[in-house]
Design a protein around this motif. Structure first.
Motif, mmCIF file in Angstrom:
data_model
loop_
_atom_site.group_PDB
_atom_site.id
_atom_site.type_symbol
_atom_site.label_atom_id
_atom_site.label_comp_id
_atom_site.label_asym_id
_atom_site.label_seq_id
_atom_site.Cartn_x
_atom_site.Cartn_y
_atom_site.Cartn_z
ATOM 1 N N LEU A 183 -5.850 4.444 -6.889
ATOM 2 C CA LEU A 183 -5.044 3.590 -6.011
ATOM 3 C C LEU A 183 -5.842 2.394 -5.507
ATOM 4 O O LEU A 183 -5.318 1.282 -5.401
ATOM 5 C CB LEU A 183 -4.519 4.406 -4.829
ATOM 6 C CG LEU A 183 -3.358 5.357 -5.123
ATOM 7 C CD1 LEU A 183 -3.151 6.327 -3.958
ATOM 8 C CD2 LEU A 183 -2.081 4.583 -5.397
ATOM 9 N N SER A 184 -7.100 2.617 -5.206
ATOM 10 C CA SER A 184 -7.952 1.535 -4.721
ATOM 11 C C SER A 184 -8.103 0.435 -5.765
ATOM 12 O O SER A 184 -7.954 -0.760 -5.466
ATOM 13 C CB SER A 184 -9.330 2.091 -4.341
ATOM 14 O OG SER A 184 -10.233 1.051 -4.032
ATOM 15 N N ILE B 295 -1.491 14.597 -4.783
ATOM 16 C CA ILE B 295 -0.463 14.099 -3.857
ATOM 17 C C ILE B 295 -1.056 13.906 -2.467
ATOM 18 O O ILE B 295 -0.760 12.930 -1.765
ATOM 19 C CB ILE B 295 0.736 15.070 -3.818
ATOM 20 C CG1 ILE B 295 1.476 15.049 -5.163
ATOM 21 C CG2 ILE B 295 1.700 14.702 -2.690
ATOM 22 C CD1 ILE B 295 2.535 16.117 -5.303
ATOM 23 N N ALA B 296 -1.930 14.843 -2.064
ATOM 24 C CA ALA B 296 -2.607 14.686 -0.773
ATOM 25 C C ALA B 296 -3.407 13.391 -0.740
ATOM 26 O O ALA B 296 -3.523 12.739 0.306
ATOM 27 C CB ALA B 296 -3.521 15.889 -0.527
ATOM 28 N N ALA B 297 -3.951 13.000 -1.902
ATOM 29 C CA ALA B 297 -4.703 11.741 -1.977
ATOM 30 C C ALA B 297 -3.810 10.543 -1.684
ATOM 31 O O ALA B 297 -4.257 9.562 -1.078
ATOM 32 C CB ALA B 297 -5.338 11.598 -3.361
ATOM 33 N N THR B 298 -2.535 10.617 -2.090
ATOM 34 C CA THR B 298 -1.633 9.486 -1.838
ATOM 35 C C THR B 298 -1.277 9.360 -0.358
ATOM 36 O O THR B 298 -0.896 8.281 0.098
ATOM 37 C CB THR B 298 -0.332 9.622 -2.655
ATOM 38 O OG1 THR B 298 0.432 10.744 -2.178
ATOM 39 C CG2 THR B 298 -0.623 9.796 -4.134
ATOM 40 N N ARG C 199 2.721 6.601 -6.861
ATOM 41 C CA ARG C 199 1.721 7.538 -7.373
ATOM 42 C C ARG C 199 2.069 8.969 -6.975
ATOM 43 O O ARG C 199 1.878 9.912 -7.738
ATOM 44 C CB ARG C 199 0.342 7.158 -6.829
ATOM 45 C CG ARG C 199 -0.788 8.047 -7.297
ATOM 46 C CD ARG C 199 -0.979 8.013 -8.814
ATOM 47 N NE ARG C 199 -1.451 6.727 -9.250
ATOM 48 C CZ ARG C 199 -0.971 6.085 -10.297
ATOM 49 N NH1 ARG C 199 0.006 6.639 -11.017
ATOM 50 N NH2 ARG C 199 -1.442 4.912 -10.656
ATOM 51 N N ARG C 200 2.628 9.153 -5.780
ATOM 52 C CA ARG C 200 3.027 10.491 -5.316
ATOM 53 C C ARG C 200 4.112 11.063 -6.225
ATOM 54 O O ARG C 200 4.111 12.259 -6.537
ATOM 55 C CB ARG C 200 3.518 10.389 -3.868
ATOM 56 C CG ARG C 200 3.617 11.711 -3.133
ATOM 57 C CD ARG C 200 3.949 11.442 -1.671
ATOM 58 N NE ARG C 200 2.941 10.581 -1.064
ATOM 59 C CZ ARG C 200 3.211 9.647 -0.162
ATOM 60 N NH1 ARG C 200 4.456 9.457 0.244
ATOM 61 N NH2 ARG C 200 2.240 8.912 0.347
ATOM 62 N N THR D 99 0.827 -1.207 0.000
ATOM 63 C CA THR D 99 0.000 0.000 0.000
ATOM 64 C C THR D 99 0.861 1.257 0.000
ATOM 65 O O THR D 99 0.628 2.202 -0.764
ATOM 66 C CB THR D 99 -0.926 0.014 1.234
ATOM 67 O OG1 THR D 99 -1.769 -1.143 1.198
ATOM 68 C CG2 THR D 99 -1.791 1.261 1.257
ATOM 69 N N LYS D 100 1.898 1.267 0.849
ATOM 70 C CA LYS D 100 2.759 2.450 0.943
ATOM 71 C C LYS D 100 3.608 2.634 -0.306
ATOM 72 O O LYS D 100 3.816 3.765 -0.770
ATOM 73 C CB LYS D 100 3.640 2.333 2.180
ATOM 74 C CG LYS D 100 2.856 2.486 3.474
ATOM 75 C CD LYS D 100 3.731 2.251 4.696
ATOM 76 C CE LYS D 100 2.910 2.363 5.980
ATOM 77 N NZ LYS D 100 3.714 2.059 7.187
ATOM 78 N N MET D 101 4.097 1.526 -0.868
ATOM 79 C CA MET D 101 4.883 1.641 -2.100
ATOM 80 C C MET D 101 4.019 2.167 -3.241
ATOM 81 O O MET D 101 4.457 3.012 -4.039
ATOM 82 C CB MET D 101 5.504 0.294 -2.472
ATOM 83 C CG MET D 101 6.638 -0.139 -1.562
ATOM 84 S SD MET D 101 7.500 -1.598 -2.183
ATOM 85 C CE MET D 101 8.414 -0.905 -3.555
#
Length: 508
Positions: free
Chosen positions: A418-419, A353-356, A182-183, A175-177
């Protein structure tokens, strides 16, 4: 810089008892992966932002050239996307790296040079129409090849390497990767247009095209070194590569054996040579049609449990509300300066970016499926601002409202993206990842292509409101499709009893 170090630190699991080769994800190699991805995406984002401005200046007062370029680019991705996915599944990682990086950067160099020629000789369409058409075709084709190469790199990094690297670690690592990758993309989407917009506004369009060509020429060497270092330094990638190569060899061997047996079988009939020739011709025709339409790839895609989320994500590409070439060209026509458009796109990317950052938090609390549900309807809600902008009489105010609505909707868009990507990573078998990734990108390009076709049909910038309504309709359909998928899986959309309790609590 400190924030980036913290991000990388969070990606290094400290759990014990995992397999030895997966027990540590080296910080340096992760940084190499992220920097290499950043460099590749920066060039692609520069071109993505600039091409609409180039086209509206080459052919003023019309969206035609911008729409035609969009059709060429998206059509090539739509038709060749599944084949690229299958091709990636057969080649080694190193070969894919070479072809991706060198083809992408060379294509953007050629496109930049062709644009410089069109801008320097601005009267070429009147003095030498053949040369003008040749340069336009060269710009379109080289740009499309560059985007196809970028697609190959996206599938390799986002759908393959990230999954392989995170295997053997807790689900939170993947999830973090995903969020960091994406960021990076959104950071490029933020700063590349801002930098390019300032170059265009305060120097010239020609200078921006020259900057793109120089960037592509210089950065490719560093990108290749960084990403090959990642491949050589992480054993899991080489192990996955060996497995893939072995499976490909077995598949090719099986196909050859099957073909040999078919030839022997054909000879067993009377009139052997005639029957063999006839069967061979039919077989080749069927194989050609099968491969040209990528039927096997689409069959694999349609058999997946995540086909509805994938289709919903693809529908979001049937839009002109994205700071893409059509909307950028329209804003330029409305009189919005290039640097303002670049800043607006940067703000849009900042929200993305805030979404990531928001996605991992929300996903850990309400699950991947429900995060997607809240995200898609959030995007739809903010796009209502774009619908409201149609009713505003002042064109400048309407343009700013349009930009606000698009920028705010990015929070929901990228969380939904991302989902869906994580659902595909979790639910698609390893052997089908590249194929499904290729078909997914192809489907997205088909819908993107339809948006550009509508741009050709409705090419007058004054009629952009019609394209706005069509775009919002596509998002509405996407939200309904995803909601139906959620209902099919969970048998409900919301916990109404919990909402009722909270509502009663608010009422006191």
């Amino acid at each position: 810089m400190e924030e980036d170090m913290n991000i990388r630190a969070h990606l290094l699991p400290d759990e014990e008892g995992l397999p030895s080769q997966h027990s540590v994800l080296p910080q340096t190699l992760l940084m190499y992966l992220y920097v290499g991805h950043f460099l590749a995406r920066w060039g692609a984002r520069m071109w993505e932002f600039s091409v609409g401005l180039y086209m509206i200046n080459i052919w003023p007062n019309s969206l035609l050239l911008a729409a035609v370029y969009g059709v060429v680019e998206t059509a090539s991705t739509a038709f060749l996307g599944p084949s690229i996915g299958q091709w990636l599944g057969r080649l080694t990682y190193v070969k894919v790296l070479k072809l991706w990086l060198w083809t992408q950067n060379l294509s953007f160099v050629v496109a930049g040079v062709a644009v410089i020629g069109l801008l320097v000789y601005s009267n070429l369409k009147y003095t030498n129409l053949a040369a003008f058409i040749t340069l336009v075709i060269l710009t379109n084709v080289s740009g499309a090849i560059g985007v196809l190469s970028t697609l190959a790199g996206t599938i390799l990094i986002e759908r393959e390497w990230v999954v392989v690297i995170s295997e053997g670690h807790p689900p939170g690592v993947l999830t973090k990767m995903n969020s960091v990758i994406r960021r990076i993309d959104l950071t490029c989407k933020l700063f590349a247009p801002v930098v390019t917009g300032f170059i265009i506004s305060f120097i010239s369009l020609k200078a921006s095209a020259m900057t793109l060509a120089i960037w592509s020429t210089v950065s490719v060497w560093l990108e290749y070194w960084l990403l090959t270092s990642v491949y050589n330094g992480i054993p899991a990638l080489s192990e996955s590569n060996k497995k893939k190569t072995s499976k490909t060899s077995q598949s090719d061997s099986g196909e050859s054996t099957s073909y040999y047996q078919e030839i022997k079988s054909s000879h067993s009939f009377d009139g052997g040579d005639l029957a063999l020739a006839d069967n061979s011709w039919k077989r080749k025709m069927i194989e050609w049609i099968w491969n040209a339409l990528s039927i096997s790839a689409w069959t694999v895609y349609l058999q997946q449990d995540v086909v509805l989320p994938g289709v919903a994500l693809a529908l979001l590409f049937f839009t002109v509300l994205s700071f893409g070439s059509l909307m950028t060209a329209t804003l330029e026509w409305e009189g919005i300066p290039a640097y303002i458009i670049g800043i607006a796109r940067g703000i849009s990317a900042t929200i993305g970016i805030a979404a990531t950052f928001s996605y991992p938090i929300l996903q850990s609390r309400i699950s991947t499926l429900r995060t997607g549900l809240w995200s898609i309807w959030s995007q739809w809600t903010f796009l209502l601002i774009c619908v409201a902008s149609i009713c505003v009489q002042n064109s400048i105010t309407s343009a700013y409202l349009l930009m606000v609505g698009v920028a705010m909707s990015r929070l929901g868009l990228w969380m939904f993206d991302l989902s869906v990507i994580q659902q595909m990573q979790d639910r698609v078998p390893e052997s089908d990842r590249c194929v499904v990734g290729g078909v997914q990108n192809s489907l997205q390009s088909y819908l993107d292509l339809m948006a550009y076709v509508m741009g050709i049909i409705i090419s007058n910038p004054q009629d952009f409101w019609k394209l706005t309504l069509l775009s919002v309709s596509g998002v509405t359909l996407a939200a309904v499709l995803y909601s139906s998928h959620i209902y099919r899986v969970r048998k409900h959309l919301f916990h109404f009893e919990k909402l009722l309790v909270r509502f009663e609590w608010l009422l006191g």
